[in-house]
Design an enzyme around this catalytic site. Structure first.
Site, PDB file in Angstrom:
ATOM      1  N   HIS A  60      39.256  32.027 112.689  1.00 48.40           N
ATOM      2  CA  HIS A  60      38.563  31.440 111.538  1.00 48.40           C
ATOM      3  C   HIS A  60      39.391  30.295 110.944  1.00 48.40           C
ATOM      4  CE1 HIS A  60      36.098  31.947 107.695  1.00 48.40           C
ATOM      5  NE2 HIS A  60      37.163  31.314 107.223  1.00 48.40           N
ATOM      6  N   GLU A  61      40.674  30.568 110.697  1.00 54.59           N
ATOM      7  CA  GLU A  61      41.520  29.517 110.100  1.00 54.59           C
ATOM      8  C   GLU A  61      41.765  28.374 111.078  1.00 54.59           C
ATOM      9  OE1 GLU A  61      41.823  29.602 107.003  1.00 54.59           O
ATOM     10  OE2 GLU A  61      41.256  31.710 106.767  1.00 54.59           O
ATOM     11  N   HIS A  76      38.855  26.062 111.011  1.00 55.01           N
ATOM     12  CA  HIS A  76      38.956  25.126 109.879  1.00 55.01           C
ATOM     13  C   HIS A  76      39.877  23.964 110.282  1.00 55.01           C
ATOM     14  CE1 HIS A  76      36.743  27.261 106.852  1.00 55.01           C
ATOM     15  NE2 HIS A  76      37.612  28.234 106.652  1.00 55.01           N
ATOM     16  N   HIS A 133      32.763  26.309 106.217  1.00 51.77           N
ATOM     17  CA  HIS A 133      32.090  27.598 106.422  1.00 51.77           C
ATOM     18  C   HIS A 133      30.633  27.417 106.856  1.00 51.77           C
ATOM     19  CE1 HIS A 133      35.356  29.191 103.616  1.00 51.77           C
ATOM     20  NE2 HIS A 133      35.565  29.736 104.798  1.00 51.77           N
ATOM     21  N   TYR A 168      30.800  33.818 105.935  1.00 51.96           N
ATOM     22  CA  TYR A 168      31.248  34.875 105.014  1.00 51.96           C
ATOM     23  C   TYR A 168      30.650  36.212 105.440  1.00 51.96           C
ATOM     24  CZ  TYR A 168      32.656  31.745 101.078  1.00 51.96           C
ATOM     25  OH  TYR A 168      33.245  30.834 100.252  1.00 51.96           O
TER      26      TYR A 168
HETATM   27 ZN   LIG Z   1      37.373  30.001 105.706  1.00 54.71          ZN
END
Ligand SMILES: [Zn+2]
Length: 311
Positions: A147-148, A151, A157, A202
Site C-alpha cells: 500500500h505504501e 503511494h 487512495h 480503505y
Molecule cells: Zn494510504
C-alpha cells in the site's frame, strides 16, 4: 612498502545506511498516511498541487525504477528487511522495479519510524524521501507495505476517485474527519473500473469514531460480492498492477528482476510471518474465484506468487 588489499563484499551498501528519521507530525498527514500534500489544495477539493498529482508525469520515477535504501534499524533486522523485499517483489508483474540505490539522485528510504505507515505520492524530486514502515505495525501484512509503496509509485487512495459514489457510500455520521473521505476530480484511474479490492482502498471500518461501525462500504448492489474485498491488505489486485502498467506506459516491456533478493536464505521464521495472514485468510475464505477483485481471487494470486518464490 606493503599495502594491504581491502576486500569489500559486493553486497555491502555503498554508503552508511541513513538514520531512522523521526515521524512527521500527524498534522501534516493527508488521509492519515500521505505526506507532502499541502492543506490548501485539500481545502479546495483539488489535488492539482504541483508535483503531487497522480496524473502529473513529473511525479513518475525515471525508467520506472524506484531506487531504495534501508534505514539503520532495517539494516539490523534481516527478517523484516526480507519481508519488505518480498512485498517489493509483488510489483514484478508490472514494469516498475525497486532497485538498490547506486548513485541515483532521487530515492526512497525505507524507514522504521515510530508506529507509522506513510509515504509521499510519487517522486518528489527532493533527493531522499521517506517511506515510513514501522517495524511491527506495518510489517505484519505484506499488503500494508505494498500500500505504501504504491503511494510512492504515484497513486492516491482508490476511494478518492471522482466516480466512487457510484460504488461506495460513506457513513458521514461515523467518520472522524470528513477530510479523510473526500473525492477528487483530477486523479486519474487510467480508464480502469472501480476496484473494491485495490490495495489502496480503505477498509470498511477505517477511521471511524466508533471503530466497530462502518465508515465506507459498497453500495447495496455490490455488497454481496465485494464487502470482503474492500480494505484487503494481502496483495496487489490485478487492477492495481494494470494501473501501474498504464501509468508507466509499460506495454509489453518487463525488465528483469533485480539481484539482491536471495530466496534460498529465507528462513522458516520469515516464511511464517510473511504468509501467516495469507493462510489465516485462506482458512476463512469461501471457494476460490477467478475474480481478482474478490478476496478469494486476491488470495489465489498471492498463493501463486509464494509458490513460484518458495517452491
Ligand atoms: Zn494510504
Amino acid at each position: 612498502m606493503f599495502t594491504p588489499i581491502v576486500s569489500v563484499p559486493t553486497s555491502a551498501p555503498l554508503l552508511e545506511p541513513p538514520d531512522d528519521a523521526a515521524d512527521p507530525p500527524t498534522g501534516t498527514l493527508f488521509e492519515r498516511d500521505i505526506m507532502g500534500v499541502d492543506s490548501e489544495s485539500v481545502e479546495q477539493g483539488s489535488l492539482s498541487g504541483g508535483k503531487n498529482g497522480v496524473s502529473n508525469e513529473a511525479a513518475r520515477w525515471p525508467n520506472a525504477e524506484v531506487p531504495y535504501v534501508f534505514s539503520k534499524l532495517y539494516e539490523r533486522d534481516a527478517a523484516r528487511k526480507h519481508i519488505v523485499l518480498t512485498a517489493m517483489r509483488g510489483f514484478d508483474r508490472t514494469c516498475v522495479r525497486f532497485i538498490p540505490r547506486k548513485n541515483e539522485r532521487d530515492y526512497i528510504v525505507i524507514n522504521a519510524g515510530n508506529r507509522l505507515c506513510a509515504s509521499f505520492v510519487g517522486n518528489q524530486h527532493q533527493g531522499k524521501q521517506d517511506v515510513f514502515l514501522s517495524i511491527g505495525a506495518c510489517t505484519d501484512e505484506l499488503g500494508k507495505i505494498q500500500h505504501e509503496l504504491m503511494h510512492a509509485i504515484g497513486f492516491y487512495h482508490e476511494q478518492s476517485r471522482i466516480d466512487r459514489d457510484d460504488y461506495v457510500e460513506i457513513n458521514w455520521d461515523n467518520v472522524q474527519s470528513r477530510g479523510d473521505f473526500q473525492r477528487y476530480d483530477n486523479t486519474t484511474a487510467f480508464g480502469l473500473p472501480y476496484d473494491f479490492g485495490s490495495i489502496l482502498h480503505y477498509g470498511t471500518n477505517d477511521l471511524g469514531i466508533n471503530e466497530s461501525v462502518w465508515t465506507i462500504r459498497p453500495l447495496l448492489q455490490y455488497r454481496a460480492n465485494y464487502s470482503s474485498a474492500i480494505g484487503q491488505r494481502l496483495w496487489l489486485s490485478d487492477s492495481d498492477e494494470e494501473k501501474i502498467n498504464r501509468m508507466y506506459k509499460c506495454g509489453k516491456h518487463r525488465p528483469p528482476v533485480p539481484e539482491g533478493f536471495a530466496t534460498t536464505d529465507v528462513s522458516d521464521h520469515i516464511m511464517e510471518s510473511t504468509t501467516s495472514s495469507y493462510r489465516t485468510a485462506r482458512r476463512k475464505s469461501s471457494t476460490p474465484s477467478d475474480r481478482t477483485t474478490t478476496r478469494p481471487g486476491i488470495m489465489a494470486r498471492m498463493g501463486k506468487f509464494f509458490k513460484s518464490l518458495f517452491g
